[in-house]
Design a protein around this motif. Sequence first.
Motif, PDB file in Angstrom:
ATOM      1  N   MET A 104       0.836  -1.201   0.000  1.00 33.69           N
ATOM      2  CA  MET A 104       0.000   0.000   0.000  1.00 33.69           C
ATOM      3  C   MET A 104       0.873   1.256   0.000  1.00 33.69           C
ATOM      4  O   MET A 104       1.977   1.248   0.536  1.00 33.69           O
ATOM      5  CB  MET A 104      -0.893   0.025   1.245  1.00 33.69           C
ATOM      6  CG  MET A 104      -1.946  -1.042   1.283  1.00 33.69           C
ATOM      7  SD  MET A 104      -3.171  -0.822   0.002  1.00 33.69           S
ATOM      8  CE  MET A 104      -3.224  -2.465  -0.632  1.00 33.69           C
ATOM      9  N   ASP A 105       0.328   2.320  -0.576  1.00 32.46           N
ATOM     10  CA  ASP A 105       1.013   3.610  -0.562  1.00 32.46           C
ATOM     11  C   ASP A 105       0.525   4.489   0.579  1.00 32.46           C
ATOM     12  O   ASP A 105       1.245   5.381   1.038  1.00 32.46           O
ATOM     13  CB  ASP A 105       0.764   4.340  -1.894  1.00 32.46           C
ATOM     14  CG  ASP A 105       1.359   3.567  -3.059  1.00 32.46           C
ATOM     15  OD1 ASP A 105       2.591   3.414  -3.093  1.00 32.46           O
ATOM     16  OD2 ASP A 105       0.580   3.105  -3.913  1.00 32.46           O
ATOM     17  N   LEU A 106      -0.725   4.256   1.030  1.00 39.18           N
ATOM     18  CA  LEU A 106      -1.327   5.105   2.048  1.00 39.18           C
ATOM     19  C   LEU A 106      -2.416   4.331   2.777  1.00 39.18           C
ATOM     20  O   LEU A 106      -3.126   3.531   2.164  1.00 39.18           O
ATOM     21  CB  LEU A 106      -1.944   6.352   1.386  1.00 39.18           C
ATOM     22  CG  LEU A 106      -2.663   7.359   2.270  1.00 39.18           C
ATOM     23  CD1 LEU A 106      -1.684   8.032   3.233  1.00 39.18           C
ATOM     24  CD2 LEU A 106      -3.376   8.414   1.417  1.00 39.18           C
ATOM     25  N   ILE A 107      -2.535   4.570   4.076  1.00 35.74           N
ATOM     26  CA  ILE A 107      -3.644   4.046   4.874  1.00 35.74           C
ATOM     27  C   ILE A 107      -4.474   5.248   5.309  1.00 35.74           C
ATOM     28  O   ILE A 107      -3.932   6.210   5.846  1.00 35.74           O
ATOM     29  CB  ILE A 107      -3.145   3.277   6.125  1.00 35.74           C
ATOM     30  CG1 ILE A 107      -2.262   2.089   5.723  1.00 35.74           C
ATOM     31  CG2 ILE A 107      -4.329   2.812   6.982  1.00 35.74           C
ATOM     32  CD1 ILE A 107      -1.523   1.444   6.900  1.00 35.74           C
ATOM     33  N   VAL A 108      -5.787   5.194   5.057  1.00 34.22           N
ATOM     34  CA  VAL A 108      -6.694   6.265   5.487  1.00 34.22           C
ATOM     35  C   VAL A 108      -7.655   5.640   6.487  1.00 34.22           C
ATOM     36  O   VAL A 108      -8.424   4.755   6.138  1.00 34.22           O
ATOM     37  CB  VAL A 108      -7.476   6.874   4.299  1.00 34.22           C
ATOM     38  CG1 VAL A 108      -8.456   7.931   4.794  1.00 34.22           C
ATOM     39  CG2 VAL A 108      -6.518   7.459   3.268  1.00 34.22           C
ATOM     40  N   MET A 109      -7.577   6.083   7.750  1.00 33.77           N
ATOM     41  CA  MET A 109      -8.411   5.477   8.787  1.00 33.77           C
ATOM     42  C   MET A 109      -8.915   6.500   9.776  1.00 33.77           C
ATOM     43  O   MET A 109      -8.341   7.573   9.923  1.00 33.77           O
ATOM     44  CB  MET A 109      -7.659   4.353   9.503  1.00 33.77           C
ATOM     45  CG  MET A 109      -6.451   4.777  10.305  1.00 33.77           C
ATOM     46  SD  MET A 109      -5.484   3.379  10.952  1.00 33.77           S
ATOM     47  CE  MET A 109      -6.681   2.510  11.946  1.00 33.77           C
ATOM     48  N   GLY A 110      -9.998   6.144  10.461  1.00 35.85           N
ATOM     49  CA  GLY A 110     -10.587   7.021  11.465  1.00 35.85           C
ATOM     50  C   GLY A 110      -9.862   6.932  12.794  1.00 35.85           C
ATOM     51  O   GLY A 110      -9.112   5.992  13.054  1.00 35.85           O
ATOM     52  N   ASN A 111     -10.138   7.907  13.645  1.00 34.52           N
ATOM     53  CA  ASN A 111      -9.510   7.927  14.968  1.00 34.52           C
ATOM     54  C   ASN A 111     -10.418   7.366  16.052  1.00 34.52           C
ATOM     55  O   ASN A 111     -10.009   7.244  17.191  1.00 34.52           O
ATOM     56  CB  ASN A 111      -9.086   9.354  15.342  1.00 34.52           C
ATOM     57  CG  ASN A 111     -10.268  10.284  15.543  1.00 34.52           C
ATOM     58  OD1 ASN A 111     -11.301  10.153  14.898  1.00 34.52           O
ATOM     59  ND2 ASN A 111     -10.127  11.239  16.446  1.00 34.52           N
TER      60      ASN A 111
END
Length: 146
Positions: A104-111
């Motif tokens: 993966m190049d990026l992980i987008v996740m909630g807090n």
Amino acid sequence: MKILVPIDGSKISQKSVKVAKEIGEKFQAKLYVLTVIPETTIFEQFPTNFPYTLEVNKANTERAEYVLSDIEKEIAGYPYEVETFYKSGNPATQIIKFSEENDMDLIVMGNRGLGAFSRTLLGSVSSKVINQSNVSVLVVKGDADK
């Protein structure tokens, strides 16, 4: 570009998908949407043929499928490739492992996650992912009371 979006069915994970879509559209990225079923450690002391274990596993699988199908509304209309996955185990460990194994190049996740208990849990999941992953992480902030 490949973007991993770990979700748990919470409002903040829906927001994470929206943010990932916006970034993905700009970079023509493939989105990988992942939900992790926490393992049922309460049953580990029993043999694997313990009847409730099968029921819990079935319920967890159904929950994962529901979470993934629920997010399809957020993904609708995304012009590039999207794949959905579910794993079981420790959420932070599985997110990190998945991101590294799939380059993966990026992980987008909630807090934050679902409910009062999960707020702490997902907070610690995002902290662990940030601190232990070799992949860059974008944390999408949610309202503290939601």
